[in-house]
Every structure is written in structure tokens, then in C-alpha cells.
Scaffold this motif. Structure first.
Motif, PDB file in Angstrom:
ATOM      1  N   ASN A  15      -3.863   0.630   0.262  1.00 20.45           N
ATOM      2  CA  ASN A  15      -3.515   2.083   0.066  1.00 20.45           C
ATOM      3  C   ASN A  15      -4.516   2.845   0.909  1.00 20.45           C
ATOM      4  OD1 ASN A  15      -1.816   1.700  -2.405  1.00 20.45           O
ATOM      5  ND2 ASN A  15      -3.683   0.674  -3.307  1.00 20.45           N
TER       6      ASN A  15
ATOM      7  N   ALA B 119      -9.015   3.540   3.609  1.00 18.18           N
ATOM      8  CA  ALA B 119      -8.051   2.222   2.996  1.00 18.18           C
ATOM      9  C   ALA B 119      -9.024   1.454   1.843  1.00 18.18           C
ATOM     10  CB  ALA B 119      -7.620   1.468   3.698  1.00 18.18           C
TER      11      ALA B 119
ATOM     12  N   GLY C  27       0.685  -1.025   0.214  1.00 14.70           N
ATOM     13  CA  GLY C  27       0.015   0.168   0.070  1.00 14.70           C
ATOM     14  C   GLY C  27       0.717   1.320  -0.021  1.00 14.70           C
TER      15      GLY C  27
END
Length: 121
Positions: free
Chosen positions: A113, A108, A58
Motif C-alpha cells: 500500500n 509504503a 496494494g
């Protein structure tokens, strides 16, 4: 000419699903995959190119938005049941009292990410 960011690669398990998710939350248009990437145009100068990878790591992507855009993002997160919060260590605490701005939040995606959205009011 000033230096501007043109695009960045965002790792994903499924590039099209990730692009659709990001575009839907942010109120942007997703037009479909282009070769290896699933691009989402954020503004005239920036595109996020989502890329499917076996083991995505991420990234943290932060966005400044105006109050109206922030309200739209918050509403879409709530309507979709997507967790959000005011702290990157607790992106699911449901708070928007960000320490760096009047209102802000983190959320998220499935690849980890972490998106940050900050508004001056």
C-alpha cells in the motif's frame, strides 16, 4: 448532504500489524481488531479498515495534512527508519519536494500500500 468517504478496506498480510504501522506513522490511535477488520479512525468521517488477505494488492491512499501534522509524520518516519520519498516510483529517495504541493511524501507498507501525505507548506 455532500458525498463523503466513510471507510475503505486496506488489504494487508497481517491486518493488525498494518493498522499499528499506519496509526503509528500518522500519529493516530489503534484500538484493536473488530471482527475481520483492524480499523483506524483517520478523522470524524473516515475509517481505514485493514483486512488480512492471502495475496494483498496494494492501494494508493492520499492525505492532505497541515504543516504541523506533516512534520510529525516525517519525524515518525525518520525515527522508525521507514523509507519515504517524493515520487511514487521512488518512495525511498528521502525527498519531500512533492510536485503537487509545497511538501509531500510517499511511504509504503509491507503489503505494498502506497501512502501519500501532502502539505501546503
Amino acid at each position: 448532504m455532500p458525498i463523503t468517504l466513510n471507510h475503505t478496506i486496506v488489504p494487508a498480510h497481517d491486518n493488525e500489524a498494518a493498522a499499528r504501522f499506519f496509526a503509528s506513522v500518522m500519529g493516530l490511535e489503534y484500538r484493536g481488531a473488530d471482527r475481520h477488520f483492524a480499523p483506524v479512525r483517520v478523522n470524524e468521517a473516515l475509517t481505514l479498515d485493514f483486512l488480512s488477505v492471502a495475496t494483498p494488492e496494494g492501494h494508493h491512499l492520499a492525505f492532505d495534512v497541515d504543516p504541523e501534522t506533516f512534520d510529525g509524520i516525517l519525524g515518525r518516519l525518520r525515527a522508525a527508519g521507514v523509507p519515504y520519498g517524493d515520487d511514487p516510483r521512488e518512495p525511498d529517495n528521502g525527498r519531500i519536494d512533492h510536485p503537487l504541493c509545497a511538501r509531500g511524501l510517499y511511504f509504503a507498507d509491507a503489503a505494498g500500500n502506497l501512502y501519500e501525505v501532502m502539505s501546503p507548506a
